[in-house]
Motif scaffolding. Structure first.
Motif, PDB file in Angstrom:
ATOM      1  N   LEU A  87     -12.232 -23.942  19.370  1.00  0.00           N
ATOM      2  CA  LEU A  87     -12.618 -24.110  20.309  1.00  0.00           C
ATOM      3  C   LEU A  87     -11.859 -23.494  21.994  1.00  0.00           C
ATOM      4  CD1 LEU A  87     -15.355 -26.605  20.631  1.00  0.00           C
ATOM      5  CD2 LEU A  87     -15.932 -23.766  19.417  1.00  0.00           C
ATOM      6  N   HIS A  88     -11.382 -24.093  22.287  1.00  0.00           N
ATOM      7  CA  HIS A  88     -10.002 -23.484  22.743  1.00  0.00           C
ATOM      8  C   HIS A  88      -9.439 -21.811  23.038  1.00  0.00           C
ATOM      9  CE1 HIS A  88      -7.646 -24.124  26.845  1.00  0.00           C
ATOM     10  NE2 HIS A  88      -6.551 -23.521  26.071  1.00  0.00           N
ATOM     11  N   GLU A  89      -9.475 -21.972  21.692  1.00  0.00           N
ATOM     12  CA  GLU A  89      -8.790 -20.469  21.132  1.00  0.00           C
ATOM     13  C   GLU A  89      -9.766 -19.635  21.567  1.00  0.00           C
ATOM     14  OE1 GLU A  89      -5.318 -19.594  20.640  1.00  0.00           O
ATOM     15  OE2 GLU A  89      -5.251 -21.230  22.457  1.00  0.00           O
ATOM     16  N   THR A  90     -10.698 -19.273  21.468  1.00  0.00           N
ATOM     17  CA  THR A  90     -12.252 -18.433  21.211  1.00  0.00           C
ATOM     18  C   THR A  90     -12.813 -18.470  22.046  1.00  0.00           C
ATOM     19  OG1 THR A  90     -14.091 -20.487  20.961  1.00  0.00           O
ATOM     20  CG2 THR A  90     -12.995 -19.382  19.278  1.00  0.00           C
ATOM     21  N   SER A  91     -11.945 -19.568  23.436  1.00  0.00           N
ATOM     22  CA  SER A  91     -12.581 -18.701  25.110  1.00  0.00           C
ATOM     23  C   SER A  91     -11.788 -17.910  25.973  1.00  0.00           C
ATOM     24  CB  SER A  91     -12.555 -20.207  25.880  1.00  0.00           C
ATOM     25  OG  SER A  91     -11.486 -20.711  26.194  1.00  0.00           O
ATOM     26  N   ARG A  92     -10.429 -17.874  24.616  1.00  0.00           N
ATOM     27  CA  ARG A  92      -9.297 -16.615  25.977  1.00  0.00           C
ATOM     28  C   ARG A  92      -8.908 -15.408  24.868  1.00  0.00           C
ATOM     29  NH1 ARG A  92      -4.719 -19.223  24.437  1.00  0.00           N
ATOM     30  NH2 ARG A  92      -3.666 -18.110  26.742  1.00  0.00           N
ATOM     31  N   ARG A 103     -20.590 -10.018  21.120  1.00  0.00           N
ATOM     32  CA  ARG A 103     -18.983  -8.989  21.810  1.00  0.00           C
ATOM     33  C   ARG A 103     -18.055  -9.392  20.606  1.00  0.00           C
ATOM     34  NH1 ARG A 103     -17.499 -12.215  26.849  1.00  0.00           N
ATOM     35  NH2 ARG A 103     -19.134 -11.591  27.577  1.00  0.00           N
ATOM     36  N   VAL A 104     -17.836  -8.090  20.513  1.00  0.00           N
ATOM     37  CA  VAL A 104     -16.415  -8.077  19.413  1.00  0.00           C
ATOM     38  C   VAL A 104     -14.719  -8.296  20.262  1.00  0.00           C
ATOM     39  CG1 VAL A 104     -15.617  -6.711  17.942  1.00  0.00           C
ATOM     40  CG2 VAL A 104     -17.817  -6.532  18.018  1.00  0.00           C
ATOM     41  N   VAL A 105     -14.203  -9.087  19.238  1.00  0.00           N
ATOM     42  CA  VAL A 105     -13.415  -9.909  19.981  1.00  0.00           C
ATOM     43  C   VAL A 105     -11.549  -9.167  19.064  1.00  0.00           C
ATOM     44  CG1 VAL A 105     -13.875 -10.914  21.411  1.00  0.00           C
ATOM     45  CG2 VAL A 105     -13.313 -12.063  19.729  1.00  0.00           C
ATOM     46  N   GLU A 106     -10.649  -9.597  19.749  1.00  0.00           N
ATOM     47  CA  GLU A 106      -9.420  -8.917  19.018  1.00  0.00           C
ATOM     48  C   GLU A 106      -8.920 -10.287  18.706  1.00  0.00           C
ATOM     49  OE1 GLU A 106      -7.892  -7.062  18.340  1.00  0.00           O
ATOM     50  OE2 GLU A 106      -7.680  -5.145  19.417  1.00  0.00           O
ATOM     51  N   VAL A 107      -8.593 -10.916  17.403  1.00  0.00           N
ATOM     52  CA  VAL A 107      -7.848 -12.706  17.170  1.00  0.00           C
ATOM     53  C   VAL A 107      -6.615 -12.452  17.271  1.00  0.00           C
ATOM     54  CG1 VAL A 107      -8.597 -14.220  15.119  1.00  0.00           C
ATOM     55  CG2 VAL A 107     -10.350 -12.908  15.842  1.00  0.00           C
ATOM     56  N   THR A 108      -6.563 -13.778  18.010  1.00  0.00           N
ATOM     57  CA  THR A 108      -5.005 -13.592  17.800  1.00  0.00           C
ATOM     58  C   THR A 108      -3.919 -14.579  16.499  1.00  0.00           C
ATOM     59  OG1 THR A 108      -4.911 -16.582  18.647  1.00  0.00           O
ATOM     60  CG2 THR A 108      -4.745 -14.361  20.111  1.00  0.00           C
ATOM     61  N   LEU A 128     -18.775 -12.563  18.492  1.00  0.00           N
ATOM     62  CA  LEU A 128     -19.693 -13.768  19.237  1.00  0.00           C
ATOM     63  C   LEU A 128     -20.892 -13.360  19.110  1.00  0.00           C
ATOM     64  CD1 LEU A 128     -17.410 -14.508  21.879  1.00  0.00           C
ATOM     65  CD2 LEU A 128     -16.794 -14.864  19.726  1.00  0.00           C
ATOM     66  N   ILE A 129     -21.648 -14.387  18.591  1.00  0.00           N
ATOM     67  CA  ILE A 129     -22.913 -13.878  18.473  1.00  0.00           C
ATOM     68  C   ILE A 129     -24.344 -15.675  19.145  1.00  0.00           C
ATOM     69  CG2 ILE A 129     -25.219 -13.365  16.913  1.00  0.00           C
ATOM     70  CD1 ILE A 129     -23.451 -13.089  14.889  1.00  0.00           C
ATOM     71  N   PRO A 130     -24.487 -14.688  20.234  1.00  0.00           N
ATOM     72  CA  PRO A 130     -24.983 -15.721  20.843  1.00  0.00           C
ATOM     73  C   PRO A 130     -26.300 -16.761  19.988  1.00  0.00           C
ATOM     74  CG  PRO A 130     -25.123 -13.831  21.885  1.00  0.00           C
ATOM     75  CD  PRO A 130     -24.626 -13.516  20.347  1.00  0.00           C
ATOM     76  N   PRO A 131     -27.085 -17.815  20.646  1.00  0.00           N
ATOM     77  CA  PRO A 131     -28.129 -18.732  19.265  1.00  0.00           C
ATOM     78  C   PRO A 131     -28.837 -17.955  19.788  1.00  0.00           C
ATOM     79  CG  PRO A 131     -26.843 -19.748  21.533  1.00  0.00           C
ATOM     80  CD  PRO A 131     -26.534 -19.181  21.353  1.00  0.00           C
ATOM     81  N   ASP A 132     -29.969 -18.230  18.824  1.00  0.00           N
ATOM     82  CA  ASP A 132     -31.548 -17.938  19.006  1.00  0.00           C
ATOM     83  C   ASP A 132     -31.295 -16.235  18.749  1.00  0.00           C
ATOM     84  OD1 ASP A 132     -32.663 -20.014  18.525  1.00  0.00           O
ATOM     85  OD2 ASP A 132     -31.335 -20.749  20.371  1.00  0.00           O
ATOM     86  N   TRP A 179     -20.572 -18.960  26.884  1.00  0.00           N
ATOM     87  CA  TRP A 179     -20.767 -18.349  25.187  1.00  0.00           C
ATOM     88  C   TRP A 179     -21.327 -16.805  25.787  1.00  0.00           C
ATOM     89  CZ3 TRP A 179     -18.187 -18.956  20.950  1.00  0.00           C
ATOM     90  CH2 TRP A 179     -18.494 -18.173  19.647  1.00  0.00           C
ATOM     91  N   PRO A 180     -20.756 -16.112  25.259  1.00  0.00           N
ATOM     92  CA  PRO A 180     -21.630 -14.583  25.722  1.00  0.00           C
ATOM     93  C   PRO A 180     -23.484 -15.185  25.660  1.00  0.00           C
ATOM     94  CG  PRO A 180     -20.010 -13.572  23.773  1.00  0.00           C
ATOM     95  CD  PRO A 180     -19.836 -15.179  24.274  1.00  0.00           C
ATOM     96  N   ALA A 181     -23.873 -13.729  27.188  1.00  0.00           N
ATOM     97  CA  ALA A 181     -25.415 -13.795  26.194  1.00  0.00           C
ATOM     98  C   ALA A 181     -25.551 -12.499  25.595  1.00  0.00           C
ATOM     99  CB  ALA A 181     -26.062 -13.543  27.637  1.00  0.00           C
ATOM    100  N   GLU A 182     -25.106 -12.188  25.239  1.00  0.00           N
ATOM    101  CA  GLU A 182     -24.879 -10.997  23.939  1.00  0.00           C
ATOM    102  C   GLU A 182     -23.987 -10.397  23.067  1.00  0.00           C
ATOM    103  OE1 GLU A 182     -25.687  -6.633  25.723  1.00  0.00           O
ATOM    104  OE2 GLU A 182     -28.300  -6.646  25.265  1.00  0.00           O
TER     105      GLU A 182
END
Length: 253
Positions: free
Chosen positions: A135-140, A99-104, A65-69, A94-97
């Motif tokens: 979008l719902h799934e990426t938040s979890r 973040r690597v995440v698992e993908v279901t 996840l890459i924050p805007p700007d 969305w995180p401010a830095e």
């Protein structure tokens, strides 16, 4: 959409732009930033993401996840990606830095389906529902701690970036202090203040991150030897302790 640039479609009045891209081997996407948040998924290969503040390693079938700007660069090692470029107002969580995440498995299939959506022709009801579900799934998603910080002092940051590109077992605090033009004591203190870990601990973690792309084509035994571990078991223990996952579980597909 497939193999289009963000610049071609960024102005479209849609909250989510899905773009799938195939990159040449060992391709460097140089320093840049974009106004949208980015969900960058490595369908294959390994991505090495850097910002001014840290470095993240993203094995295949994970995402960052890459924050805007946020100024960043990405090295693509045999990578095919599925990206989502998202208006920040649609993802207030969305995180401010980075973040690597698992993908279901569900999200992987949704991302694949989204790559066939072309907002340039408008979105139908199915498209809108699919993107809303994504979008719902990426938040979890669960975070994977595949990251090292980058100090903000230019001399220290340069040492770290050079080490990430080519980890050298012969490097120690004395070498780094000399290259930074500081006494070893001053260097160690400043590094701890900025990175929140000792230089030795930082180098150890950076070497473990460097193992991830190597594991794509080499055995755990070979990678352990290359990184200077006495035994594969010692390497596996250190890797699992640092990242809460075994080397075999993070092997890129």
């Amino acid at each position: 959409m497939r193999n289009v640039t963000l610049a071609e479609v960024d102005a479209l009045p849609v909250a989510v732009l899905p773009i799938a891209t195939v990159y040449p081997p060992d391709y460097l996407l140089g320093w840049h930033e974009h106004r949208r948040a980015q969900f960058l998924y490595a369908a294959t290969g390994t991505m090495l993401v850097e910002t001014d503040h840290g470095a993240w390693t993203v094995p295949g079938e994970r995402a960052v996840l890459i924050p805007p700007d946020t100024r960043h660069q990405v090295r693509m090692v045999d990578v095919e990606t599925n990206s989502l470029y998202i208006d920040a107002t649609a993802v207030p969580w969305w995180p401010a830095e980075c973040r690597v995440v698992e993908v279901t498995p569900l999200l992987r299939e949704l991302l694949l389906a989204a790559s066939d959506i072309d907002p340039r022709g408008g979105l139908d009801g199915r498209d809108e529902a699919l993107l809303k579900l994504i979008l719902h799934e990426t938040s979890r998603l669960n975070e994977v701690p595949l990251h090292v910080p980058i100090p903000h002092t230019a001399a220290l940051a340069g040492l770290c970036r050079h080490y990430l590109a080519d980890p050298d077992l012969a490097v120690d605090n004395r070498v780094w202090a000399r290259e930074a033009g500081m006494s070893e004591r001053t260097f160690t203190r400043r590094f701890r203040e900025e990175a929140e870990m000792s230089p030795a601990a930082w180098r150890s973690r950076a070497r473990l991150l460097a193992a991830i792309p190597l594991l794509r084509h080499q055995s755990v035994t070979d990678v352990a030897a290359r990184l200077g571990y006495a035994t594969p078991a010692a390497f596996s223990y250190a890797f699992t302790r640092a990242f809460h996952s075994s080397p075999s579980s993070l092997r890129a597909p």
